[in-house]
Write a protein that holds these residues in place. Structure first.
Motif, PDB file in Angstrom:
ATOM      1  N   GLU A   1      14.425   8.570  34.600  1.00 38.12           N
ATOM      2  CA  GLU A   1      13.840   7.665  33.612  1.00 38.12           C
ATOM      3  C   GLU A   1      14.891   6.745  33.012  1.00 38.12           C
ATOM      4  N   LEU A   2      16.061   7.332  32.725  1.00 34.94           N
ATOM      5  CA  LEU A   2      17.157   6.542  32.161  1.00 34.94           C
ATOM      6  C   LEU A   2      17.610   5.456  33.135  1.00 34.94           C
ATOM      7  N   LEU A   3      17.711   5.821  34.393  1.00 35.51           N
ATOM      8  CA  LEU A   3      18.221   4.862  35.375  1.00 35.51           C
ATOM      9  C   LEU A   3      17.227   3.742  35.640  1.00 35.51           C
ATOM     10  N   ARG A   4      15.919   4.073  35.657  1.00 41.90           N
ATOM     11  CA  ARG A   4      14.885   3.050  35.841  1.00 41.90           C
ATOM     12  C   ARG A   4      14.900   2.026  34.699  1.00 41.90           C
ATOM     13  N   ALA A   5      15.244   2.511  33.497  1.00 42.70           N
ATOM     14  CA  ALA A   5      15.278   1.619  32.331  1.00 42.70           C
ATOM     15  C   ALA A   5      16.416   0.603  32.433  1.00 42.70           C
ATOM     16  N   TYR A   6      17.488   0.983  33.169  1.00 46.02           N
ATOM     17  CA  TYR A   6      18.667   0.114  33.257  1.00 46.02           C
ATOM     18  C   TYR A   6      18.875  -0.469  34.651  1.00 46.02           C
ATOM     19  N   ASP A   7      17.961  -0.148  35.561  1.00 41.25           N
ATOM     20  CA  ASP A   7      18.009  -0.746  36.899  1.00 41.25           C
ATOM     21  C   ASP A   7      16.560  -0.903  37.337  1.00 41.25           C
ATOM     22  N   ASP A   8      15.909  -1.906  36.809  1.00 42.32           N
ATOM     23  CA  ASP A   8      14.467  -2.044  36.972  1.00 42.32           C
ATOM     24  C   ASP A   8      14.109  -2.706  38.291  1.00 42.32           C
ATOM     25  N   PRO A   9      12.920  -2.390  38.824  1.00 41.97           N
ATOM     26  CA  PRO A   9      12.490  -2.925  40.123  1.00 41.97           C
ATOM     27  C   PRO A   9      12.330  -4.451  40.143  1.00 41.97           C
ATOM     28  N   LEU A  10      12.150  -5.074  38.966  1.00 39.22           N
ATOM     29  CA  LEU A  10      12.061  -6.546  38.953  1.00 39.22           C
ATOM     30  C   LEU A  10      13.447  -7.194  38.881  1.00 39.22           C
ATOM     31  N   GLN A  11      14.465  -6.359  38.707  1.00 35.27           N
ATOM     32  CA  GLN A  11      15.855  -6.838  38.664  1.00 35.27           C
ATOM     33  C   GLN A  11      16.159  -7.776  37.518  1.00 35.27           C
ATOM     34  N   VAL A  12      15.405  -7.618  36.437  1.00 35.99           N
ATOM     35  CA  VAL A  12      15.702  -8.409  35.238  1.00 35.99           C
ATOM     36  C   VAL A  12      17.021  -7.941  34.625  1.00 35.99           C
ATOM     37  N   THR A  13      17.230  -6.620  34.622  1.00 35.63           N
ATOM     38  CA  THR A  13      18.480  -6.088  34.065  1.00 35.63           C
ATOM     39  C   THR A  13      19.676  -6.521  34.913  1.00 35.63           C
ATOM     40  N   ALA A  14      19.470  -6.604  36.222  1.00 34.68           N
ATOM     41  CA  ALA A  14      20.539  -7.096  37.103  1.00 34.68           C
ATOM     42  C   ALA A  14      20.886  -8.543  36.740  1.00 34.68           C
ATOM     43  N   ALA A  15      19.874  -9.344  36.458  1.00 35.99           N
ATOM     44  CA  ALA A  15      20.112 -10.751  36.080  1.00 35.99           C
ATOM     45  C   ALA A  15      20.838 -10.817  34.735  1.00 35.99           C
ATOM     46  N   PHE A  16      20.403  -9.962  33.797  1.00 36.96           N
ATOM     47  CA  PHE A  16      21.024  -9.880  32.462  1.00 36.96           C
ATOM     48  C   PHE A  16      22.514  -9.535  32.607  1.00 36.96           C
ATOM     49  N   ASN A  17      22.830  -8.613  33.474  1.00 31.81           N
ATOM     50  CA  ASN A  17      24.207  -8.174  33.682  1.00 31.81           C
ATOM     51  C   ASN A  17      25.026  -9.286  34.352  1.00 31.81           C
ATOM     52  N   ARG A  18      24.511  -9.825  35.443  1.00 34.94           N
ATOM     53  CA  ARG A  18      25.249 -10.872  36.179  1.00 34.94           C
ATOM     54  C   ARG A  18      25.395 -12.165  35.382  1.00 34.94           C
ATOM     55  N   ASN A  19      24.480 -12.375  34.430  1.00 37.50           N
ATOM     56  CA  ASN A  19      24.567 -13.581  33.609  1.00 37.50           C
ATOM     57  C   ASN A  19      25.906 -13.682  32.877  1.00 37.50           C
ATOM     58  N   LEU A  20      26.535 -12.525  32.639  1.00 39.27           N
ATOM     59  CA  LEU A  20      27.838 -12.527  31.977  1.00 39.27           C
ATOM     60  C   LEU A  20      28.874 -13.260  32.845  1.00 39.27           C
ATOM     61  N   LEU A  21      28.789 -13.080  34.164  1.00 38.46           N
ATOM     62  CA  LEU A  21      29.710 -13.786  35.067  1.00 38.46           C
ATOM     63  C   LEU A  21      29.389 -15.271  35.086  1.00 38.46           C
TER      64      LEU A  21
END
Ligand code: AVJ
Length: 324
Positions: free
Chosen positions: A204-224
Motif C-alpha cells: 500500500e505504501l509503495l503504490r501511494a508513492y509509485d502510482d500506475p498513472l506515473q504522476v508521482t514519477a512526473a512530480f519527482n522528475r520535475n525536480l530535474l
C-alpha cells in the motif's frame, strides 16, 4: 483585508543562488541527494495536487474527512476567538474544509508556503469562503513561524496547522527540532494540529508513492526539469527512473531518481559537473511513517503538555491536537 508579508524577503537572485548552492552541495553527498522542498515550484505544486486526487494516495482525502468531521471538537478547548495559521498550506483546500466545517469566524488566517502559485490559490480559496483577514507568507517553515508570531492578533488563541504528514519529510532529530520551534512560537492556550501518516502494509505504501498513472514519477522528475530551467542544468529526464523504496529500518518511504546509464550532467549556475554511473541514484524525498502513540510522545518531548487524537483506522492516518 488581504495582505502579503513582504518583510525581508530574499530577492529572486538570492533565492536562485541558494537553490544552486543546495543543489551542488546535496548532489555531492553520498548517496547523492536533493532537498525535497525544491519539488514545489509551480508545476511541482500542481503535480502534487494531482497526486492528492489519486486513488492510491489516501492521505489528503483521509485527513480532509477527519478535519470536517471533527472541526468543532478540534477547536473545542481553545480560547476564543481562534486565529489560524497553516505551515505548508499548498492550495489551501484542507484549510478551507476545516474553516467551513468549524462554523465560526476566525479573526485572521495566516498562510505559509514556499510556492507563490500555491499561496495565490490558497488565498483566493479562503477569500471565497468568506475569510476576513488573510495574511500570506512566502517563506520556509522557520521564517514562517516567526512571521506568524508577529502577525497574530493580541486577543484569543492561535491554532497552527501542520497537515498532510508534511512532518514526514523530516528525519527524527529534525522533526523534534521543528516541533520544539513551533512550541516556542506559541503561547499558553494555543495549540498545534498535526497530521501523521501511519505505518501500513508495504504494498500500500509503495503504490501511494509509485502510482500506475506515473504522476508521482512526473512530480519527482520535475525536480530535474526545474534544475535544467532555473540553473542551466543538462539533466536528460528520460535518463532517470522514478523509484519508491520502503526503508523498514528507518520507517520511511524514499523517493529516488535512478540513473539508467552512465551519463554526465553539467549545472551552469554552479559551474559544476558530475558523472552518474548506471544504477546510481539521487535521493529526493523521505516520507516517514508513524505509530499513533509516537505522535503524542514526540509532542510531549517538544514541550507540549498533552494531546488528543482522531484516527482514520482504514487509511491509517492520525490527526493530533497538541496543547501548550
Ligand atoms: C507533502 C511531503 C506529505 O511525503 O506524502 C507525495 C509528498 N511525495 N508523493 C508525502 C509526496 C510523493 C508528501 N508530503
Amino acid at each position: 483585508m488581504i495582505e502579503s508579508s513582504a518583510e525581508a524577503e530574499p530577492s529572486a537572485t538570492e533565492r536562485r543562488e541558494a537553490f544552486a548552492a543546495d543543489v551542488c552541495e546535496y548532489l555531492q553527498r553520498s548517496p547523492r541527494q536533493l532537498p525535497s522542498r525544491y519539488l514545489y515550484d509551480a508545476l511541482g505544486s500542481a503535480l502534487f495536487d494531482a497526486i492528492c486526487r489519486l486513488p492510491w494516495y489516501r492521505i489528503t482525502r483521509a485527513e480532509s474527512a477527519l478535519l470536517s468531521r471533527h472541526a468543532r471538537r478540534i477547536l473545542g478547548p481553545l480560547a476564543r476567538p481562534v486565529s489560524l495559521a497553516e505551515l505548508g498550506c499548498g492550495s489551501g483546500e484542507k484549510l478551507a474544509v476545516f474553516a467551513s466545517a468549524a462554523g465560526e469566524a476566525f479573526p485572521t488566517i495566516q498562510l505559509v508556503d514556499i510556492s507563490p502559485a500555491a499561496l495565490e490559490t490558497a488565498r483566493s480559496r479562503l477569500k471565497a469562503i468568506g475569510a476576513r483577514s488573510i495574511v500570506a507568507h512566502h517563506a520556509t517553515y522557520a521564517d514562517g513561524l516567526e512571521r506568524i508570531a508577529r502577525h497574530r492578533p493580541r486577543e484569543g488563541s492561535l491554532l497552527v496547522l501542520f497537515l498532510g504528514s508534511n512532518i514526514g519529510n523530516f528525519d527524527p532529530p529534525a522533526a523534534g527540532e521543528l516541533l520544539a520551534g513551533i512550541r516556542r512560537s506559541l503561547r499558553e492556550r494555543d495549540a498545534l494540529l498535526i497530521g501523521h501518516d501511519l505505518v501500513k502494509p508495504e504494498p500500500e505504501l509503495l503504490r501511494a508513492y509509485d502510482d500506475p498513472l506515473q504522476v508521482t514519477a512526473a512530480f519527482n522528475r520535475n525536480l530535474l526539469r526545474r534544475i535544467n530551467d532555473e540553473l542551466g542544468g543538462t539533466f536528460d529526464l528520460e535518463g532517470f527512473a522514478h523509484r519508491a523504496v520502503w526503508n523498514a529500518v528507518e520507517r520511511r518511504v524514499e523517493m529516488h531518481l535512478v540513473s539508467r546509464r552512465r551519463q554526465h550532467v553539467r549545472i551552469a549556475a554552479g559551474s559544476f559537473e558530475l558523472t552518474f554511473e548506471p544504477e546510481e541514484y539521487i535521493w529526493t524525498e523521505s516520507s516517514y511513517k508513524y505509530q499513533a502513540s509516537q505522535a503524542l510522545e514526540e509532542g510531549r518531548a517538544a514541550g507540549f503538555t498533552g494531546g488528543e487524537q482522531w484516527i482514520d483506522a482504514e487509511a491509517r492516518f492520525a490527526l493530533t491536537r497538541l496543547s501548550v
